[in-house]
Design an enzyme around this catalytic site. Structure first.
Site, PDB file in Angstrom:
ATOM      1  N   ASP A   1     -26.302  21.948 -40.902  1.00  0.00           N
ATOM      2  CA  ASP A   1     -26.448  23.388 -41.152  1.00  0.00           C
ATOM      3  C   ASP A   1     -25.735  23.855 -42.412  1.00  0.00           C
ATOM      4  O   ASP A   1     -25.298  25.002 -42.510  1.00  0.00           O
ATOM      5  CB  ASP A   1     -25.937  24.210 -39.943  1.00  0.00           C
ATOM      6  CG  ASP A   1     -26.651  23.820 -38.668  1.00  0.00           C
ATOM      7  OD1 ASP A   1     -27.836  23.448 -38.749  1.00  0.00           O
ATOM      8  OD2 ASP A   1     -26.024  23.875 -37.598  1.00  0.00           O
TER       9      ASP A   1
ATOM     10  N   LYS B   1     -29.291  23.042 -46.206  1.00  0.00           N
ATOM     11  CA  LYS B   1     -30.169  22.060 -46.858  1.00  0.00           C
ATOM     12  C   LYS B   1     -31.563  22.645 -47.123  1.00  0.00           C
ATOM     13  O   LYS B   1     -32.143  22.449 -48.186  1.00  0.00           O
ATOM     14  CB  LYS B   1     -30.292  20.785 -45.991  1.00  0.00           C
ATOM     15  CG  LYS B   1     -28.955  20.086 -45.783  1.00  0.00           C
ATOM     16  CD  LYS B   1     -29.071  18.907 -44.841  1.00  0.00           C
ATOM     17  CE  LYS B   1     -29.336  19.281 -43.410  1.00  0.00           C
ATOM     18  NZ  LYS B   1     -28.232  19.966 -42.714  1.00  0.00           N
TER      19      LYS B   1
ATOM     20  N   GLY C   1     -32.862  22.183 -37.947  1.00  0.00           N
ATOM     21  CA  GLY C   1     -33.403  23.533 -38.123  1.00  0.00           C
ATOM     22  C   GLY C   1     -33.045  23.956 -39.531  1.00  0.00           C
ATOM     23  O   GLY C   1     -31.882  24.215 -39.817  1.00  0.00           O
ATOM     24  N   HIS C   2     -34.008  23.939 -40.427  1.00  0.00           N
ATOM     25  CA  HIS C   2     -33.748  24.222 -41.838  1.00  0.00           C
ATOM     26  C   HIS C   2     -34.340  25.588 -42.194  1.00  0.00           C
ATOM     27  O   HIS C   2     -35.546  25.767 -42.146  1.00  0.00           O
ATOM     28  CB  HIS C   2     -34.336  23.105 -42.716  1.00  0.00           C
ATOM     29  CG  HIS C   2     -33.668  21.781 -42.512  1.00  0.00           C
ATOM     30  ND1 HIS C   2     -34.004  20.646 -43.209  1.00  0.00           N
ATOM     31  CD2 HIS C   2     -32.646  21.410 -41.683  1.00  0.00           C
ATOM     32  CE1 HIS C   2     -33.217  19.639 -42.808  1.00  0.00           C
ATOM     33  NE2 HIS C   2     -32.413  20.082 -41.880  1.00  0.00           N
TER      34      HIS C   2
ATOM     35  N   GLN D   1     -29.335  16.934 -40.386  1.00  0.00           N
ATOM     36  CA  GLN D   1     -27.985  16.826 -39.829  1.00  0.00           C
ATOM     37  C   GLN D   1     -26.973  16.707 -40.984  1.00  0.00           C
ATOM     38  O   GLN D   1     -27.249  17.179 -42.068  1.00  0.00           O
ATOM     39  CB  GLN D   1     -27.858  15.645 -38.850  1.00  0.00           C
ATOM     40  CG  GLN D   1     -28.619  15.857 -37.536  1.00  0.00           C
ATOM     41  CD  GLN D   1     -30.112  15.630 -37.653  1.00  0.00           C
ATOM     42  OE1 GLN D   1     -30.562  14.569 -38.057  1.00  0.00           O
ATOM     43  NE2 GLN D   1     -30.902  16.626 -37.300  1.00  0.00           N
TER      44      GLN D   1
HETATM   45  P1  GDP Z   1     -29.689  23.501 -42.772  1.00  0.00           P
HETATM   46  O1  GDP Z   1     -29.903  22.961 -41.398  1.00  0.00           O
HETATM   47  O2  GDP Z   1     -28.723  22.695 -43.564  1.00  0.00           O
HETATM   48  O3  GDP Z   1     -30.975  23.729 -43.523  1.00  0.00           O
HETATM   49  O4  GDP Z   1     -29.013  24.930 -42.574  1.00  0.00           O
HETATM   50  P2  GDP Z   1     -29.434  26.055 -41.506  1.00  0.00           P
HETATM   51  O5  GDP Z   1     -30.692  26.680 -41.932  1.00  0.00           O
HETATM   52  O6  GDP Z   1     -29.362  25.533 -40.109  1.00  0.00           O
HETATM   53  O7  GDP Z   1     -28.206  27.039 -41.620  1.00  0.00           O
HETATM   54  C1  GDP Z   1     -27.848  27.616 -42.842  1.00  0.00           C
HETATM   55  C2  GDP Z   1     -27.879  29.141 -42.678  1.00  0.00           C
HETATM   56  O8  GDP Z   1     -27.199  29.743 -43.748  1.00  0.00           O
HETATM   57  C3  GDP Z   1     -29.292  29.702 -42.711  1.00  0.00           C
HETATM   58  O9  GDP Z   1     -29.345  30.841 -41.901  1.00  0.00           O
HETATM   59  C4  GDP Z   1     -29.466  30.095 -44.187  1.00  0.00           C
HETATM   60  O10 GDP Z   1     -30.415  31.145 -44.358  1.00  0.00           O
HETATM   61  C5  GDP Z   1     -28.079  30.558 -44.513  1.00  0.00           C
HETATM   62  N1  GDP Z   1     -27.650  30.378 -45.907  1.00  0.00           N
HETATM   63  C6  GDP Z   1     -27.931  29.377 -46.779  1.00  0.00           C
HETATM   64  N2  GDP Z   1     -27.241  29.534 -47.929  1.00  0.00           N
HETATM   65  C7  GDP Z   1     -26.506  30.657 -47.777  1.00  0.00           C
HETATM   66  C8  GDP Z   1     -25.560  31.332 -48.603  1.00  0.00           C
HETATM   67  O11 GDP Z   1     -25.228  30.920 -49.711  1.00  0.00           O
HETATM   68  N3  GDP Z   1     -24.999  32.479 -48.091  1.00  0.00           N
HETATM   69  C9  GDP Z   1     -25.297  32.954 -46.841  1.00  0.00           C
HETATM   70  N4  GDP Z   1     -24.697  34.071 -46.433  1.00  0.00           N
HETATM   71  N5  GDP Z   1     -26.174  32.337 -46.048  1.00  0.00           N
HETATM   72  C10 GDP Z   1     -26.756  31.199 -46.497  1.00  0.00           C
HETATM   73  P1  IMO Z   2     -29.666  20.321 -39.280  1.00  0.00           P
HETATM   74  O1  IMO Z   2     -30.657  19.375 -39.940  1.00  0.00           O
HETATM   75  C1  IMO Z   2     -26.220  20.812 -36.660  1.00  0.00           C
HETATM   76  C2  IMO Z   2     -25.818  17.971 -33.354  1.00  0.00           C
HETATM   77  C3  IMO Z   2     -25.976  18.512 -31.949  1.00  0.00           C
HETATM   78  C4  IMO Z   2     -25.079  17.562 -31.182  1.00  0.00           C
HETATM   79  C5  IMO Z   2     -25.308  16.231 -31.899  1.00  0.00           C
HETATM   80  C6  IMO Z   2     -26.338  15.328 -31.226  1.00  0.00           C
HETATM   81  O2  IMO Z   2     -30.224  21.658 -38.969  1.00  0.00           O
HETATM   82  O3  IMO Z   2     -28.396  20.363 -40.056  1.00  0.00           O
HETATM   83  P2  IMO Z   2     -28.986  15.376 -31.043  1.00  0.00           P
HETATM   84  O4  IMO Z   2     -29.915  16.449 -30.539  1.00  0.00           O
HETATM   85  O5  IMO Z   2     -29.225  14.989 -32.463  1.00  0.00           O
HETATM   86  O6  IMO Z   2     -28.912  14.195 -30.139  1.00  0.00           O
HETATM   87  O7  IMO Z   2     -27.522  16.064 -30.979  1.00  0.00           O
HETATM   88  O8  IMO Z   2     -25.750  16.558 -33.201  1.00  0.00           O
HETATM   89  N1  IMO Z   2     -26.952  18.264 -34.261  1.00  0.00           N
HETATM   90  C7  IMO Z   2     -26.918  19.164 -35.241  1.00  0.00           C
HETATM   91  N2  IMO Z   2     -25.949  20.045 -35.588  1.00  0.00           N
HETATM   92  N3  IMO Z   2     -27.357  20.734 -37.388  1.00  0.00           N
HETATM   93  C8  IMO Z   2     -28.317  19.845 -37.060  1.00  0.00           C
HETATM   94  O9  IMO Z   2     -29.398  19.627 -37.842  1.00  0.00           O
HETATM   95  C9  IMO Z   2     -28.139  19.042 -35.917  1.00  0.00           C
HETATM   96  N4  IMO Z   2     -28.889  18.101 -35.304  1.00  0.00           N
HETATM   97  C10 IMO Z   2     -28.142  17.621 -34.298  1.00  0.00           C
HETATM   98  O10 IMO Z   2     -25.532  19.852 -31.851  1.00  0.00           O
HETATM   99  O11 IMO Z   2     -23.738  17.910 -31.366  1.00  0.00           O
HETATM  100 MG    MG Z   3     -29.785  23.599 -39.391  1.00  0.00          MG
END
Ligand code: GDP
Ligand code: IMO
Ligand code: MG
Length: 425
Positions: A14, A17, A41-42, A231
């Site tokens: 998270d 990415k 979840g991107h 991840q």
């Molecule tokens: P990912 O799994 O690495 O793609 O990240 P996620 O989407 O799960 O979580 C990142 C969250 O931070 C999302 O809600 C993005 O919209 C948000 N985000 C990304 N870059 C920034 C930033 O520079 N500032 C803020 N406030 N939010 C951001």
């Molecule tokens: P993105 O790509 C954050 C965590 C789960 C749990 C562990 C194992 O959005 O960054 P799993 O379902 O893979 O067997 O869970 O890994 N986890 C993540 N945490 N971002 C993710 O993906 C994750 N995918 C798995 O919360 O601790």
């Molecule tokens: Mg994510």
């Protein structure tokens, strides 16, 4: 011959990415996922719209970019179909821009049931998995009995599915788990299974390829390719905080096996991190904050899971962990995300080591755990102002400090979820 660039999360996932891959996509012909599945979840935001991708690479919004789901990734047909339907409704043409490897393993409905049964059996020691069937699917892959995307065309597919299902049902019973109590995306197991089979039919419309040939040929032709990690490094099955990890290789090495590219073909390695830390699920997190500061980071950063909606745990930046992740993947440049979340913090702490067995260490022991590792902090002044197109002086100080400690330059700073809110250094 061109080289493949990598974009890897350096923390516990998270990091942002999705946003960065989408922002970089105009520079690439092909974007590939190489590991993980719908546990990812991107999030991508532009023009007032928000998308959350689980299976499909984040290059999908650019009509000139081909997206590949590689052999090292895993796919749930039902979740995939939902995602395609959502994108199609928003006017995104997925069918023409997406290729799936014939070697990608399938997450079958009983993998999800088994994930739930395993977690329940672990009780307090549960991993906190996303319950998408990730662990059981990779288990079957390495146990050499999994089903792959290329198998769905085989006349024997249903038969092989039933054999695998029977084995899973036995395992689920052994764990004393009643599959009839399970709801999957709001459905009973039997309802879900039917919808899953409909989605398998739907998947047959997509181009299934030997993606290792496609990618290597594209590199030979000089095409620009980006591998999108899912991840984060600290969730890597070998080097993360085992057993509180995911079941795939989230570091640079995962790209070679997950796409079929040789190490000599790897080019730039972008390492992406948040200005602080978050983690979802259980497992060690030495810099975790349980006070108002932790709540503030969660509030300002909207730190709730993009896949499960769970509140994310929050804490200060962990330099030894970041350094470890850079070492393991050969990160060539850093990208710092969510700097804006810390705009109103007066004093920022940064973890530079841990007290462990009566000594101060600056490496990650194999049995890292929060109880035995107390973070050692240094304190830096916050920038205490908004960021807009320029980096405030004190934020430069924070970035310079990280660069010195980690030994890798920070080339990119993000200060809002929006696609365009980036500063290139
Ligand atoms: P990912 O799994 O690495 O793609 O990240 P996620 O989407 O799960 O979580 C990142 C969250 O931070 C999302 O809600 C993005 O919209 C948000 N985000 C990304 N870059 C920034 C930033 O520079 N500032 C803020 N406030 N939010 C951001
Ligand atoms: P993105 O790509 C954050 C965590 C789960 C749990 C562990 C194992 O959005 O960054 P799993 O379902 O893979 O067997 O869970 O890994 N986890 C993540 N945490 N971002 C993710 O993906 C994750 N995918 C798995 O919360 O601790
Ligand atoms: Mg994510």
């Amino acid at each position: 011959m061109a080289k493949i660039d990598l974009l890897l999360g350096l923390q516990w996932g998270d990091e942002g990415k999705g946003k960065v891959v989408d922002a970089l996509t105009p520079n690439y012909d092909i974007v590939c996922r190489f590991q993980g599945g719908p546990n990812a979840g991107h999030t991508i935001k532009f023009d007032g719209k928000k998308f959350v991708l689980h299976t499909i690479p984040s290059g999908i919004f650019n009509d000139k970019c081909i997206n590949v789901i590689g052999n090292g990734a895993i796919i749930d047909a039902k979740i995939f179909k939902d995602e395609v339907d959502g994108l199609t409704a928003a006017g995104v043409d997925v069918l023409d821009r997406l290729l799936i490897s014939s070697r990608t393993h399938l997450i079958v409905p009983t993998h999800r049931a088994l994930d739930a049964a395993n977690e329940k059996a672990l009780g307090k020691m549960k991993i906190g998995s996303t319950l998408k069937g990730i662990g059981p699917t990779y288990t079957d892959k390495t146990a050499r009995r999994g089903l792959r995307v290329g198998d769905i065309m085989s006349p024997d597919f249903k038969n092989r599915y039933e054999n695998l299902k029977a084995r899973h049902l036995q395992e689920i019973r052994n764990l004393d788990f009643d599959i009839n109590t399970l709801t999957l995306d709001g459905m009973t197991f039997t309802e879900y299974e039917k919808v899953w089979f409909d989605a398998i039919e739907f998947m047959k419309k997509f181009q299934v390829v030997e993606s290792e040939y496609f990618i290597n040929k594209a590199l030979d032709e000089g095409k620009k390719i980006l591998a999108e990690g899912a991840q984060g490094s600290m969730l890597d099955v070998d080097f993360g905080s085992y057993p509180f990890v995911t079941s795939s290789s989230t570091m640079a090495s995962g790209v070679c096996s997950g796409l079929g590219v040789a190490p000599s073909k790897v080019g730039r390695v972008f390492g992406i991190f948040k200005a602080y830390c978050t983690r979802v699920g259980t497992g060690p997190f030495p810099t975790e904050l349980f006070d108002e500061m932790g709540d503030q980071l969660r509030r300002n950063g909207h730190e709730f899971g993009a896949t499960t909606g769970r509140p994310r745990r929050t804490g200060w930046l962990d330099i030894p962990a970041l350094k470890y992740a850079c070492m393991m993947s050969g990160v060539t440049e850093l990208m710092m995300m969510k700097s804006d979340v810390m705009n109103d913090i007066k004093e920022i702490k940064v973890c530079v080591g841990y007290e462990y067995n009566g000594k101060v260490i600056d490496y990650l022991p194999f049995d890292a755990c929060t109880e035995t590792m107390k973070p050692v902090y240094e304190t830096l002044p916050g920038w205490d102002c908004e960021i807009d197109r320029n980096i405030p002086e004190k934020l430069e100080g924070y970035i310079g400090y990280i660069e010195r400690k980690v030994g890798v330059p920070v080339k990119f700073v993000s200060y809002s979820p929006d696609r365009y809110a980036n500063i290139y250094r």
